[in-house]
Design an enzyme around this catalytic site. Structure first.
Site, PDB file in Angstrom:
ATOM      1  N   ASP A 148       0.871  -1.162   0.000  1.00 29.41           N
ATOM      2  CA  ASP A 148       0.000   0.000   0.000  1.00 29.41           C
ATOM      3  C   ASP A 148       0.917   1.222   0.000  1.00 29.41           C
ATOM      4  OD1 ASP A 148      -2.259   1.793   0.558  1.00 29.41           O
ATOM      5  OD2 ASP A 148      -1.391   1.895   2.564  1.00 29.41           O
ATOM      6  N   ASP A 159      -1.810  -0.658   5.858  1.00 32.73           N
ATOM      7  CA  ASP A 159      -2.118  -0.142   7.192  1.00 32.73           C
ATOM      8  C   ASP A 159      -3.552   0.325   7.352  1.00 32.73           C
ATOM      9  OD1 ASP A 159      -2.007   2.104   5.578  1.00 32.73           O
ATOM     10  OD2 ASP A 159      -1.089   3.361   7.123  1.00 32.73           O
ATOM     11  N   ASP A 181      -7.030  -1.870   3.085  1.00 37.34           N
ATOM     12  CA  ASP A 181      -6.055  -2.921   2.783  1.00 37.34           C
ATOM     13  C   ASP A 181      -6.474  -4.285   3.321  1.00 37.34           C
ATOM     14  OD1 ASP A 181      -4.231  -1.062   1.617  1.00 37.34           O
ATOM     15  OD2 ASP A 181      -3.616  -0.451   3.619  1.00 37.34           O
TER      16      ASP A 181
END
Length: 646
Positions: free
Chosen positions: A346, A539, A543
């Protein structure tokens, strides 16, 4: 839709039958209690009792109690696996059960009890190391909006439960409210923090006809919206559903020992009776000697050291990493980390700082630069502009100008100072800008930066560029992964130009931009299909589906609760260098485990040869077993020592 759902449920059912039986026996605390009874029985027989009959009775009690779960799982799992695979699938548990029974059959009750105690203890350690993390989505569900301000026919608003909303309902959203559901803005404007859904680090300016998502956070504006989706079909609801479904389908990759078990045990179980039958004809032994040597062979082949090959080493590796801020929820995840072929990151908060920072400034008049910066700081201080923090953290204020600042939708911050009109925000028509400003604007935008302009009396006099910059550790980690031949991909909800700018700086192989949460897990599936074992690092709530879909999911410790809940490992303090360190530990772990396996099998082979030559009895066999087991454990404990920096 219904067909795919049916297929998914069928696959889940098959998966559960195929995998969930392993280590899923829920006996409560009974095995632990019985194991304690077994240990006590063994010690009593070994140290306190001199009567042979009573002594052997206590050894039998030790075998039956300490080996309760070993015996039960050995029999039941062998039967279950054999039925499912339609071929004989024994495990080490059944071999240990037969070994203990064989030792007792030839009168060596103490050796049978010791074998069971060692193996059962190792089995408890393995269950502890694997952890069987129970991933829950209750915290995610709590983040779902529960109330909405429904606009009544008379124009007044009424607080209602979100579940009662219907498509077409009109809602009012006040400053600081959580957007209740997916919809479209009818009137008003605001800046909305959509990081929980899209991963976009910059708050998005929203006006009439723009789409909004449930669970995102409204900024300082007020707006009305129309509901466009049923509550169960919102983007947020899909995230919850995908996490739940993927968890139910999640498989645990077998450890190296588990992969070796069926073949190893089958070979031993075939060889022992053949050995007993053939020995009188091949070696000229009596049937008594042949049976005795057969039982010694069965005990010699019992993999005590093999059983201890992985667990102590894995626990040591997990402990090593825990002390350095990396928490693993199971030993198999650490073991499998060494075999990864791809890593997906990410962007926001993982590869980057997670917040905008000022990267560049330009003012048309250097002599007035400080004066304009002072003005900008005072304007931002008086507002809740989304980029205010980045500017205020970069520039310090020396004078309080006592400005009256307003935030005009489409323009930005507006004020008047010393007879001049100032605007801080976007420029609608960049073609009217000077050549110098246009060139800088084009370059900065290409680099994925957000540009804010200072306009004085309709003339652009300054510009500030901001972006969510890569964190200090990211570049080194990407370089390490490339050196290991591991493919890297960045998945982000940001615009393509922003994602590619960060990826270029970090030398990431691939970029997937403008990605919504429901698509992140599909990207992971493609990586798994085309590249191999895949890790996901993230995080945010957005995600979570990808973290669960990945073979190993890493959550950054400063991330959301749900990301940490569903991940297989957590990197505390968002220190990305810990990921490359974990990969190095995993590689060393696999090396140590294979060293232990080869050493264990060498000892077994040596004992078998000595047994055939008549140079070994049960006492020597057990001594060799315990010595090799001790060496294997000590070799595994080397992983407690911190790895040297490369």
């Amino acid at each position: 839709m219904d067909t795919s759902k049916s297929t998914h449920q069928h696959e889940a059912h098959v998966h559960e039958q195929g995998h969930n039986h392993s280590h899923e026996h829920d006996h409560g605390n009974l095995p632990v209690i019985l194991y304690a009874v077994g240990v006590i029985s063994y010690l009593v027989a070994l140290l306190l009792i001199k009567n042979p009959l009573l002594e052997n009775s206590f050894y039998v009690l030790a075998i039956a109690t300490a080996g309760y779960h070993v015996i039960v799982e050995g029999i039941t799992e062998t039967i279950t696996d054999t039925r499912e695979k339609r071929k004989f699938m024994p495990n080490v548990h059944i071999l240990m059960t037969l070994a203990a029974a064989g030792a007792a059959a030839i009168g060596d009750f103490d050796e049978g009890a010791l074998l069971i105690l060692i193996f059962a203890g190792a089995h408890f350690l393995e269950e502890y190391a694997e952890g069987k993390s129970k991933r829950e989505i209750t915290k995610l569900l709590k983040l779902n909006p529960t109330e909405a301000r429904l606009i009544q026919p008379d124009g007044e608003t009424k607080l209602v439960d979100v579940s009662t909303l219907r498509i077409g309902d009109e809602l009012k959203v006040l400053p600081g409210d959580q957007v209740p559901t997916d919809g479209v803005i009818l009137s008003g404007g605001t800046a909305i923090d959509e990081s929980s859904i899209t991963g976009e680090s910059m708050p998005k300016e929203k006006q009439a006809s723009d789409e909004v998502f449930g669970s995102t956070m409204n900024g300082t504006g007020t707006f009305t919206m129309k509901v466009t989706k049923d509550s169960k079909d919102t983007v947020f609801a899909k995230i919850v559903e995908m996490v739940s479904q993927t968890q139910s389908n999640m498989s645990k990759t077998a450890t190296k020992i588990k992969q070796l078990e069926p073949t190893y045990v089958t070979v031993v179980l075939l060889i022992v009776p053949l050995f007993i039958l053939a020995a009188p004809f091949v070696f000229g032994w009596s049937w008594d000697t042949s049976i005795y040597r057969g039982m010694v062979l069965l005990i010699s082949a019992s993999p005590c050291a093999l059983a201890a090959s992985a667990v102590p080493a894995t626990l040591s590796g997990i402990s090593n990493l825990a002390k350095r801020g990396v928490l693993f929820k199971g030993g198999s995840y650490l073991s499998n980390l060494a075999t990864i072929k791809a890593v997906a990151f990410d962007k926001t908060g993982t590869l980057t700082e997670g917040k905008p920072s000022v990267t560049d400034t330009y003012f048309v008049n250097e002599e007035k630069k400080e004066q304009w910066i002072e003005l900008i700081v005072n304007m931002e201080k008086e507002s809740n502009h989304p980029l205010a923090n980045a500017i205020l953290e970069t520039f310090s204020q020396t004078t309080d100008l006592q400005l009256s600042v307003t935030n005009e939708i489409g323009k930005g911050l507006v004020t008047t100072y010393q007879g001049n009109h100032y605007q801080l925000g976007k420029v609608e028509d960049t073609s009217q800008l000077s050549t110098e400003i246009q060139e800088r604007n084009t370059r900065w935008m290409t680099e994925g930066k957000t540009v804010v302009y200072l306009i004085e009396n309709d003339t652009t006099v300054g510009m500030i560029a901001m972006m969510d910059v890569p964190n200090k550790a990211a570049e080194g980690v990407i370089h390490y992964l490339r050196s290991q031949g591991i493919e890297t991909t960045m998945i982000t909800g940001d615009a393509k130009v922003t994602g590619e700018a960060v990826a270029k700086k970090l030398q990431i192989d691939h970029v997937q931009a403008n990605v919504l949460p429901e698509n992140k897990s599909f990207i992971i599936k493609e990586l798994q299909k085309n590249t191999g074992t895949t890790v996901m690092l993230g995080d945010g709530i957005n995600d979570a589906p990808a973290l669960v879909q990945a073979d190993i999911g890493f959550a950054m410790g400063d991330g959301t609760d749900i990301a940490i809940d569903v991940a297989d490992a957590v990197i505390m303090n968002n220190d990305l260098t810990k990921f490359s360190y974990a990969h190095r530990v995993s590689k060393k772990l696999n090396t140590v485990v294979w060293q232990n396996i080869f050493f264990s099998m060498f000892i077994v082979a040596l004992l078998v040869v000595l047994n055939i030559l008549g140079k070994m009895d049960i006492g020597i066999g057990v001594l060799a077993h315990e010595g090799s087991t001790l060496l294997v454990i000590l070799n595994g404990l080397r992983l407690l020592v911190p790895l040297k920096n490369q």
